[in-house]
Design a protein around this motif. Structure first.
Motif, PDB file in Angstrom:
ATOM      1  N   TRP A  70       0.616  -1.218  -0.115  1.00  0.00           N
ATOM      2  CA  TRP A  70       0.068   0.088  -0.105  1.00  0.00           C
ATOM      3  C   TRP A  70       0.928   1.414   0.023  1.00  0.00           C
ATOM      4  O   TRP A  70       0.361   2.368  -0.512  1.00  0.00           O
ATOM      5  CB  TRP A  70      -0.975  -0.033   1.193  1.00  0.00           C
ATOM      6  CG  TRP A  70      -1.357  -1.634   1.296  1.00  0.00           C
ATOM      7  CD1 TRP A  70      -1.073  -2.164   2.385  1.00  0.00           C
ATOM      8  CD2 TRP A  70      -2.215  -2.364   0.551  1.00  0.00           C
ATOM      9  NE1 TRP A  70      -1.683  -3.603   2.157  1.00  0.00           N
ATOM     10  CE2 TRP A  70      -2.405  -3.605   1.142  1.00  0.00           C
ATOM     11  CE3 TRP A  70      -2.549  -2.078  -0.900  1.00  0.00           C
ATOM     12  CZ2 TRP A  70      -3.021  -4.681   0.295  1.00  0.00           C
ATOM     13  CZ3 TRP A  70      -3.060  -3.112  -1.555  1.00  0.00           C
ATOM     14  CH2 TRP A  70      -3.339  -4.385  -0.960  1.00  0.00           C
ATOM     15  N   GLU A  87      -9.910   5.349  -8.832  1.00  0.00           N
ATOM     16  CA  GLU A  87     -10.542   5.118  -7.622  1.00  0.00           C
ATOM     17  C   GLU A  87      -9.720   5.390  -6.374  1.00  0.00           C
ATOM     18  O   GLU A  87     -10.011   5.691  -5.346  1.00  0.00           O
ATOM     19  CB  GLU A  87     -11.773   4.344  -7.743  1.00  0.00           C
ATOM     20  CG  GLU A  87     -12.756   4.705  -8.676  1.00  0.00           C
ATOM     21  CD  GLU A  87     -12.802   4.335  -9.837  1.00  0.00           C
ATOM     22  OE1 GLU A  87     -13.472   4.640 -10.765  1.00  0.00           O
ATOM     23  OE2 GLU A  87     -11.462   3.988 -10.417  1.00  0.00           O
ATOM     24  N   ILE A  88      -8.472   4.749  -6.526  1.00  0.00           N
ATOM     25  CA  ILE A  88      -7.794   4.498  -5.473  1.00  0.00           C
ATOM     26  C   ILE A  88      -7.131   5.867  -4.926  1.00  0.00           C
ATOM     27  O   ILE A  88      -7.074   6.106  -3.666  1.00  0.00           O
ATOM     28  CB  ILE A  88      -6.299   3.764  -5.899  1.00  0.00           C
ATOM     29  CG1 ILE A  88      -6.596   2.240  -6.084  1.00  0.00           C
ATOM     30  CG2 ILE A  88      -4.813   4.197  -4.884  1.00  0.00           C
ATOM     31  CD1 ILE A  88      -5.309   1.594  -6.796  1.00  0.00           C
ATOM     32  N   TRP A  89      -6.914   6.832  -5.922  1.00  0.00           N
ATOM     33  CA  TRP A  89      -6.720   8.179  -5.742  1.00  0.00           C
ATOM     34  C   TRP A  89      -7.853   9.165  -5.384  1.00  0.00           C
ATOM     35  O   TRP A  89      -7.811  10.207  -4.563  1.00  0.00           O
ATOM     36  CB  TRP A  89      -5.520   8.748  -6.493  1.00  0.00           C
ATOM     37  CG  TRP A  89      -4.474   7.954  -6.492  1.00  0.00           C
ATOM     38  CD1 TRP A  89      -3.504   7.792  -5.504  1.00  0.00           C
ATOM     39  CD2 TRP A  89      -4.226   6.844  -7.321  1.00  0.00           C
ATOM     40  NE1 TRP A  89      -2.364   6.871  -5.741  1.00  0.00           N
ATOM     41  CE2 TRP A  89      -3.006   6.177  -6.882  1.00  0.00           C
ATOM     42  CE3 TRP A  89      -4.868   6.460  -8.721  1.00  0.00           C
ATOM     43  CZ2 TRP A  89      -2.384   4.953  -7.843  1.00  0.00           C
ATOM     44  CZ3 TRP A  89      -4.351   5.147  -9.261  1.00  0.00           C
ATOM     45  CH2 TRP A  89      -3.181   4.689  -8.917  1.00  0.00           C
ATOM     46  N   PRO A  92      -9.925   8.127  -1.581  1.00  0.00           N
ATOM     47  CA  PRO A  92      -9.016   7.504  -0.604  1.00  0.00           C
ATOM     48  C   PRO A  92      -9.911   6.956   0.546  1.00  0.00           C
ATOM     49  O   PRO A  92      -9.144   6.065   0.984  1.00  0.00           O
ATOM     50  CB  PRO A  92      -8.137   8.624  -0.412  1.00  0.00           C
ATOM     51  CG  PRO A  92      -8.874   9.682  -0.527  1.00  0.00           C
ATOM     52  CD  PRO A  92      -9.762   9.632  -1.657  1.00  0.00           C
ATOM     53  N   ASP A  94     -12.432   5.182   0.668  1.00  0.00           N
ATOM     54  CA  ASP A  94     -13.014   3.772   0.194  1.00  0.00           C
ATOM     55  C   ASP A  94     -11.607   2.749   0.025  1.00  0.00           C
ATOM     56  O   ASP A  94     -11.531   1.753   0.362  1.00  0.00           O
ATOM     57  CB  ASP A  94     -13.487   3.706  -0.993  1.00  0.00           C
ATOM     58  CG  ASP A  94     -14.890   4.514  -0.943  1.00  0.00           C
ATOM     59  OD1 ASP A  94     -15.373   4.707   0.311  1.00  0.00           O
ATOM     60  OD2 ASP A  94     -15.474   4.765  -1.983  1.00  0.00           O
ATOM     61  N   TRP A  95     -10.585   3.325  -0.490  1.00  0.00           N
ATOM     62  CA  TRP A  95      -9.191   2.459  -0.763  1.00  0.00           C
ATOM     63  C   TRP A  95      -8.910   2.195   0.912  1.00  0.00           C
ATOM     64  O   TRP A  95      -8.278   1.241   0.926  1.00  0.00           O
ATOM     65  CB  TRP A  95      -8.452   3.396  -1.634  1.00  0.00           C
ATOM     66  CG  TRP A  95      -6.741   3.053  -1.591  1.00  0.00           C
ATOM     67  CD1 TRP A  95      -5.739   3.438  -0.996  1.00  0.00           C
ATOM     68  CD2 TRP A  95      -6.408   1.928  -2.129  1.00  0.00           C
ATOM     69  NE1 TRP A  95      -4.527   2.718  -1.424  1.00  0.00           N
ATOM     70  CE2 TRP A  95      -5.118   1.886  -2.233  1.00  0.00           C
ATOM     71  CE3 TRP A  95      -7.109   0.643  -2.903  1.00  0.00           C
ATOM     72  CZ2 TRP A  95      -4.295   0.813  -2.710  1.00  0.00           C
ATOM     73  CZ3 TRP A  95      -6.308  -0.137  -3.468  1.00  0.00           C
ATOM     74  CH2 TRP A  95      -5.067  -0.427  -3.396  1.00  0.00           C
ATOM     75  N   GLN A  96      -8.669   3.106   1.671  1.00  0.00           N
ATOM     76  CA  GLN A  96      -8.381   2.523   3.010  1.00  0.00           C
ATOM     77  C   GLN A  96      -9.093   1.547   3.695  1.00  0.00           C
ATOM     78  O   GLN A  96      -8.459   0.908   4.197  1.00  0.00           O
ATOM     79  CB  GLN A  96      -7.913   3.944   3.962  1.00  0.00           C
ATOM     80  CG  GLN A  96      -7.259   3.738   5.086  1.00  0.00           C
ATOM     81  CD  GLN A  96      -5.936   3.147   5.044  1.00  0.00           C
ATOM     82  OE1 GLN A  96      -5.016   3.866   4.327  1.00  0.00           O
ATOM     83  NE2 GLN A  96      -5.696   2.140   5.642  1.00  0.00           N
ATOM     84  N   CYS A 135     -11.307  -5.718  -3.151  1.00  0.00           N
ATOM     85  CA  CYS A 135     -10.115  -4.769  -3.848  1.00  0.00           C
ATOM     86  C   CYS A 135     -10.310  -4.904  -5.145  1.00  0.00           C
ATOM     87  O   CYS A 135     -10.293  -3.679  -6.170  1.00  0.00           O
ATOM     88  CB  CYS A 135      -9.167  -4.748  -2.984  1.00  0.00           C
ATOM     89  SG  CYS A 135      -8.076  -3.553  -3.286  1.00  0.00           S
ATOM     90  N   PHE A 139     -10.858  -1.441  -7.433  1.00  0.00           N
ATOM     91  CA  PHE A 139      -9.630  -0.659  -7.561  1.00  0.00           C
ATOM     92  C   PHE A 139      -8.747  -1.319  -8.652  1.00  0.00           C
ATOM     93  O   PHE A 139      -7.621  -0.733  -8.678  1.00  0.00           O
ATOM     94  CB  PHE A 139      -9.161  -0.610  -6.216  1.00  0.00           C
ATOM     95  CG  PHE A 139      -9.961   0.199  -5.161  1.00  0.00           C
ATOM     96  CD1 PHE A 139     -10.065   1.701  -5.372  1.00  0.00           C
ATOM     97  CD2 PHE A 139     -10.548  -0.335  -4.168  1.00  0.00           C
ATOM     98  CE1 PHE A 139     -10.769   2.193  -4.270  1.00  0.00           C
ATOM     99  CE2 PHE A 139     -11.328   0.102  -3.321  1.00  0.00           C
ATOM    100  CZ  PHE A 139     -11.557   1.449  -3.252  1.00  0.00           C
TER     101      PHE A 139
END
Length: 142
Positions: A70, A87-89, A92, A94-96, A135, A139
């Motif tokens: 990560w 969408e990762i960026w 953030p 949701d990514w976390q 994930c 993502f």
């Protein structure tokens, strides 16, 4: 001698450039998952005999791996260059949450594996796999 030193310097610079590339670093970290998950999957499916100690060792390795990749997703890295979705960026939180869910599942799997109850191990392994799939779904471009 001079040519040899120049060649060694060029190799060193090139290797440092690769090491500093977050895309390469995260790909390398994520590739380490495959043999661990593969060996665990074979045991829970019965393709290879279930060995409590070996499975627990693999679960420990997986939990350690879940801490690695990560950090190699700095803001905007790889948008359009990798299978990572923007969408990762752009999301953030949701990514976390996806990372946290995965790390919690691998920690639980490690704990359950220590006890060795195959039925509980199968469930914890399936839960862990589900976090991977979730994930990838949200993502990763497939």
């Amino acid at each position: 001698m001079k040519k040899m030193l120049l060649g060694m310097a060029a190799t060193l610079i090139a290797s440092q450039a690769i090491a500093a590339d977050p895309i390469s670093q995260r790909k390398d970290a994520l590739k380490q998952y495959k043999p661990v998950i593969g060996a665990m999957g074979k045991m829970v499916k019965g393709d290879t005999p279930y060995n409590k100690d070996e499975f627990a060792k693999l679960a420990s390795q997986l939990e350690a791996l879940s801490q690695k990749p990560w950090q190699y997703f700095p803001a905007g890295s790889g948008v359009g260059k990798t299978d990572a979705r923007p969408e990762i960026w752009s999301k953030p939180a949701d990514w976390q949450k996806a990372i946290d869910n995965h790390q919690a599942a691998t920690a639980n799997l490690k704990q359950v594996a220590q006890a060795g109850d195959l039925a509980a191990v199968k469930k914890a392994f399936a839960d862990t796999q589900q976090t991977c799939k979730a994930c990838h779904k949200d993502f990763r471009k497939d």
